[in-house]
Design an enzyme around this catalytic site. Structure first.
Site, short mmCIF file in Angstrom:
data_model
loop_
_atom_site.label_atom_id
_atom_site.label_comp_id
_atom_site.label_asym_id
_atom_site.label_seq_id
_atom_site.Cartn_x
_atom_site.Cartn_y
_atom_site.Cartn_z
CE1 TYR A 1 41.39 76.17 16.59
CE2 TYR A 1 42.73 75.96 18.58
CZ TYR A 1 41.72 75.49 17.74
OH TYR A 1 41.05 74.33 18.07
CE LYS B 1 38.44 76.42 18.92
NZ LYS B 1 37.06 75.96 18.59
#
Length: 245
Positions: A153, A157
């Protein structure tokens, strides 16, 4: 006063719930025609019905190139153009580095990073020809600082920030703006599923001493979607109550 995006046509991905639905709601409240896009067809139809007005419910897997192109095409056909595109769809598959599978890594990076890239590419193609438009990509403070248990993640991101800046430089001369928002700890179904003690610990570390609400992220997106930010591109706005500043 008329809405900040009065008469504009917008697409929001991951709009069936949480931050995406809050973004779609505030854009609608400020006069935009909005296409709500989500992988869950039933959920997005219900969300669109609840919103009412000039809205469209579309089902889409954001990692599917043809599906993303189709969604943009359908929204343009329905609304007569595209002024705002918000890449918000995302998932989590948290695990420690030692326990995370390659599939869990690929799936998260595909949805966040490939999905955002496909959205940027499809939306900017329409906007370049029109000579204007605003694309907003939803990153995360996890992409700034890195969160343990989120190597997939956090990497995705952070990648969204690089993608935002590179793409912004490519299309700025065509009147198209591309910016990113990095939310911190926001009260959504995803964070409510965290163990209460972990949530409390993270909340206590925030200078404002509280988690944010989805509407507070939506406010930053509305600003970037509107003409109030007409001279901003390649920017990253943090919406985290001072966390990790």
């Amino acid at each position: 006063m008329s809405g900040l995006v009065e008469g504009k046509a917008a697409i929001v991905t991951g709009a069936g719930q949480g931050i995406g639905l809050a973004i779609a709601t505030v854009l609608r409240e400020h006069g935009a025609k909005v296409a709500l896009v989500d992988l869950d067809g039933d959920r997005v139809k219900q969300a669109a019905a609840d919103l009412g007005g000039d809205v469209l419910a579309l089902t889409c897997d954001v990692t599917d190139e043809q599906a993303v192109d189709r969604v943009v095409r359908e929204a343009v056909e329905e609304f007569g153009g595209l002024d705002v595109h918000v890449n918000n769809a995302g998932i989590t598959r948290d695990a420690s580095l030692r326990k995370m599978s390659a599939d869990d890594f690929d799936e998260v990076v595909n949805v966040h990073l490939r999905g955002t890239w496909l959205g940027v590419r499809a939306a900017s193609a329409v906007m370049r020809d029109a000579g204007h438009g605003s694309i907003v990509n939803i990153s995360s403070l996890s992409g700034k600082s890195g969160n343990p248990g989120q190597t997939n993640y956090s990497a995705a991101k952070a990648g969204i920030v690089g993608l935002t800046k590179a793409a912004a430089k490519e299309v700025a001369h065509k009147g198209v703006r591309i910016n990113a928002v990095q939310p911190g700890l926001i009260r959504t179904a995803m964070t409510e599923a965290m163990p209460p003690d972990v949530f409390a610990e993270r909340e206590a570390a925030i200078p404002m001493k509280r988690a944010g609400e989805p509407a507070e992220v939506a406010g930053a997106v509305l600003f970037l979607a509107s003409e109030l930010s007409s001279y901003m591109t390649g920017a990253v706005l943090e919406v985290g109550g001072g966390r990790l500043m």
